[in-house]
Design a protein around this motif. Structure first.
Motif, mmCIF file in Angstrom:
data_model
loop_
_atom_site.group_PDB
_atom_site.id
_atom_site.type_symbol
_atom_site.label_atom_id
_atom_site.label_comp_id
_atom_site.label_asym_id
_atom_site.label_seq_id
_atom_site.Cartn_x
_atom_site.Cartn_y
_atom_site.Cartn_z
ATOM 1 N N THR A 203 16.638 0.760 -5.349
ATOM 2 C CA THR A 203 17.146 -0.536 -4.921
ATOM 3 C C THR A 203 15.990 -1.493 -4.703
ATOM 4 O OG1 THR A 203 17.055 0.130 -2.623
ATOM 5 C CG2 THR A 203 19.096 0.614 -3.799
ATOM 6 N N GLU A 204 16.311 -2.777 -4.578
ATOM 7 C CA GLU A 204 15.281 -3.784 -4.362
ATOM 8 C C GLU A 204 14.593 -3.589 -3.032
ATOM 9 O OE1 GLU A 204 17.491 -7.324 -6.932
ATOM 10 O OE2 GLU A 204 17.099 -7.545 -4.781
ATOM 11 N N GLU A 205 15.330 -3.129 -2.021
ATOM 12 C CA GLU A 205 14.724 -2.912 -0.707
ATOM 13 C C GLU A 205 13.688 -1.786 -0.769
ATOM 14 O OE1 GLU A 205 18.610 -4.269 1.969
ATOM 15 O OE2 GLU A 205 17.850 -2.211 2.039
ATOM 16 N N GLU A 206 14.021 -0.718 -1.527
ATOM 17 C CA GLU A 206 13.053 0.387 -1.646
ATOM 18 C C GLU A 206 11.787 -0.073 -2.368
ATOM 19 O OE1 GLU A 206 16.278 4.066 -1.771
ATOM 20 O OE2 GLU A 206 15.221 3.450 -3.582
ATOM 21 N N GLU A 207 11.959 -0.907 -3.428
ATOM 22 C CA GLU A 207 10.793 -1.402 -4.145
ATOM 23 C C GLU A 207 9.932 -2.273 -3.251
ATOM 24 O OE1 GLU A 207 12.833 -1.537 -8.599
ATOM 25 O OE2 GLU A 207 12.232 -3.368 -7.546
ATOM 26 N N GLU A 208 10.570 -3.134 -2.418
ATOM 27 C CA GLU A 208 9.786 -3.973 -1.513
ATOM 28 C C GLU A 208 9.056 -3.138 -0.479
ATOM 29 O OE1 GLU A 208 12.790 -7.865 -1.708
ATOM 30 O OE2 GLU A 208 12.511 -6.720 0.158
ATOM 31 N N GLU A 209 9.733 -2.083 0.019
ATOM 32 C CA GLU A 209 9.074 -1.220 0.997
ATOM 33 C C GLU A 209 7.850 -0.527 0.374
ATOM 34 O OE1 GLU A 209 13.016 -0.130 3.695
ATOM 35 O OE2 GLU A 209 12.014 1.401 2.480
ATOM 36 N N GLU A 210 7.978 -0.067 -0.890
ATOM 37 C CA GLU A 210 6.837 0.602 -1.555
ATOM 38 C C GLU A 210 5.706 -0.384 -1.795
ATOM 39 O OE1 GLU A 210 9.484 3.916 -4.006
ATOM 40 O OE2 GLU A 210 8.357 2.382 -5.055
ATOM 41 N N ASP A 211 6.044 -1.630 -2.177
ATOM 42 C CA ASP A 211 4.980 -2.619 -2.388
ATOM 43 C C ASP A 211 4.251 -2.917 -1.092
ATOM 44 O OD1 ASP A 211 7.010 -4.493 -4.784
ATOM 45 O OD2 ASP A 211 5.731 -2.714 -5.041
ATOM 46 N N GLU A 212 5.012 -3.065 0.005
ATOM 47 C CA GLU A 212 4.367 -3.319 1.300
ATOM 48 C C GLU A 212 3.477 -2.151 1.714
ATOM 49 O OE1 GLU A 212 7.947 -6.166 3.119
ATOM 50 O OE2 GLU A 212 7.506 -4.186 3.978
ATOM 51 N N LEU A 213 3.958 -0.921 1.464
ATOM 52 C CA LEU A 213 3.162 0.261 1.817
ATOM 53 C C LEU A 213 1.867 0.319 1.002
ATOM 54 C CD1 LEU A 213 2.903 2.862 3.401
ATOM 55 C CD2 LEU A 213 4.230 4.032 1.642
ATOM 56 N N ALA A 214 1.951 -0.009 -0.292
ATOM 57 C CA ALA A 214 0.741 0.005 -1.143
ATOM 58 C C ALA A 214 -0.246 -1.062 -0.681
ATOM 59 C CB ALA A 214 1.144 -0.226 -2.602
ATOM 60 N N ALA A 215 0.276 -2.244 -0.331
ATOM 61 C CA ALA A 215 -0.623 -3.310 0.131
ATOM 62 C C ALA A 215 -1.280 -2.908 1.441
ATOM 63 C CB ALA A 215 0.163 -4.594 0.291
ATOM 64 N N LEU A 216 -0.546 -2.257 2.328
ATOM 65 C CA LEU A 216 -1.124 -1.805 3.603
ATOM 66 C C LEU A 216 -2.214 -0.765 3.397
ATOM 67 C CD1 LEU A 216 -1.068 -1.934 6.677
ATOM 68 C CD2 LEU A 216 0.751 -0.209 6.624
ATOM 69 N N GLN A 217 -1.973 0.173 2.468
ATOM 70 C CA GLN A 217 -2.993 1.196 2.171
ATOM 71 C C GLN A 217 -4.254 0.566 1.576
ATOM 72 O OE1 GLN A 217 -0.997 3.970 -0.347
ATOM 73 N NE2 GLN A 217 0.161 4.954 1.348
ATOM 74 N N LYS A 218 -4.030 -0.487 0.767
ATOM 75 C CA LYS A 218 -5.216 -1.131 0.158
ATOM 76 C C LYS A 218 -6.029 -1.830 1.242
ATOM 77 C CE LYS A 218 -4.571 -3.056 -3.767
ATOM 78 N NZ LYS A 218 -4.108 -3.982 -4.814
ATOM 79 N N GLU A 219 -5.350 -2.488 2.182
ATOM 80 C CA GLU A 219 -6.071 -3.144 3.276
ATOM 81 C C GLU A 219 -6.818 -2.137 4.142
ATOM 82 O OE1 GLU A 219 -2.989 -6.929 3.786
ATOM 83 O OE2 GLU A 219 -3.307 -5.430 5.377
ATOM 84 N N MET A 220 -6.202 -0.978 4.402
ATOM 85 C CA MET A 220 -6.862 0.032 5.191
ATOM 86 C C MET A 220 -8.076 0.628 4.474
ATOM 87 S SD MET A 220 -3.548 2.017 6.760
ATOM 88 C CE MET A 220 -4.620 3.215 7.587
ATOM 89 N N ALA A 221 -7.986 0.730 3.151
ATOM 90 C CA ALA A 221 -9.136 1.227 2.398
ATOM 91 C C ALA A 221 -10.292 0.265 2.479
ATOM 92 C CB ALA A 221 -8.744 1.491 0.955
ATOM 93 N N LEU A 222 -10.037 -1.004 2.472
ATOM 94 C CA LEU A 222 -11.098 -1.998 2.586
ATOM 95 C C LEU A 222 -11.693 -1.950 3.976
ATOM 96 C CD1 LEU A 222 -9.410 -4.998 0.741
ATOM 97 C CD2 LEU A 222 -11.235 -3.532 -0.098
#
Length: 222
Positions: A203-222
């Motif tokens: 669903t669109e909500e699941e895709e948005e949740e995965e995108d937010e999670l990926a962006a959060l992981q990228k920020e934490m890696a930085l």
């Protein structure tokens, strides 16, 4: 004047008094008739007894008395018929008088109403009603007239703007793509069912949740 005021009650009283007197006389005549009938019957019995005893003259005298009693009975019957006739006529006259008095009262009342409310008064009243109605209409129109900033708006411009909005909305509806027809169901031959069910679409909500999670992981890696 007093004769007019007391004429009707006096007439009614006289009529009632006369009817009462006639009823009393009728009752008296009926009582006398009953007495005479008994006397006539008694003379008949006497005549029978005298005849049986051989007293012919006495029997004839008894029959003569019986005849006299019968004549009186007949006369009393005629008197009663005349009294009944008088009572019927008097009751009819009383009813006629009451009817005439009622009609006279109604005519007087109608005349009084017409006198109190003539044509000029009716016309004047209708003119006043029409004037009040016209004044009320003017008051309502004055209250409904816009004042202040609302009065400065041009109704023609507002109508033209409304037409433009309606045209734009119609054009937007025409430019929208038609909805795609639903895909035909795929028929799977019998005996060849898939081993595993197909993966459900995310669903669109699941895709948005995965995108937010990926962006959060990228920020934490930085």
């Amino acid at each position: 004047m007093f004769n007019r005021l007391f004429a009707k009650p006096r007439q009614e009283t006289d009529a009632l008094t006369t009817l009462d007197k006639l009823n009393e006389t009728l009752e008296m005549l009926e009582k006398k008739e009953k007495v005479l009938v008994k006397k006539a019957a008694a003379e008949v019995e006497k005549a029978k007894v005298a005849a049986q005893g051989g007293k012919k003259k006495v029997a004839i005298q008894c029959l003569k008395k019986k005849k006299l009693y019968e004549q009186q009975i007949e006369q009393l019957g005629n008197f009663q018929l005349r009294i009944h006739d008088q009572m019927i006529m008097l009751e009819g006259a009383k009813a006629t008088t009451e009817t005439v008095d009622a009609l006279r009262t109604g005519a007087a009342a109608m005349k009084a109403v017409q006198k109190a409310m003539n044509v000029d008064d009716v016309d004047k009243t209708m003119d006043e009603i029409n004037e009040q109605t016209e004044n009320m209409k003017q008051i309502q129109e004055a209250l409904s007239t816009p004042i202040g900033a609302v009065a400065d708006f041009d109704e023609d411009e507002l109508e033209a703007e409304l037409e433009e909005l309606e045209s734009a909305e119609l054009e937007e509806q025409l430019l929208q793509p038609a909805t795609s027809a639903p895909a035909a169901p795929v028929q799977v031959p019998a005996g060849r069912q898939p081993a595993r069910p197909a993966a459900q679409k995310r669903t669109e909500e699941e895709e948005e949740e995965e995108d937010e999670l990926a962006a959060l992981q990228k920020e934490m890696a930085l």
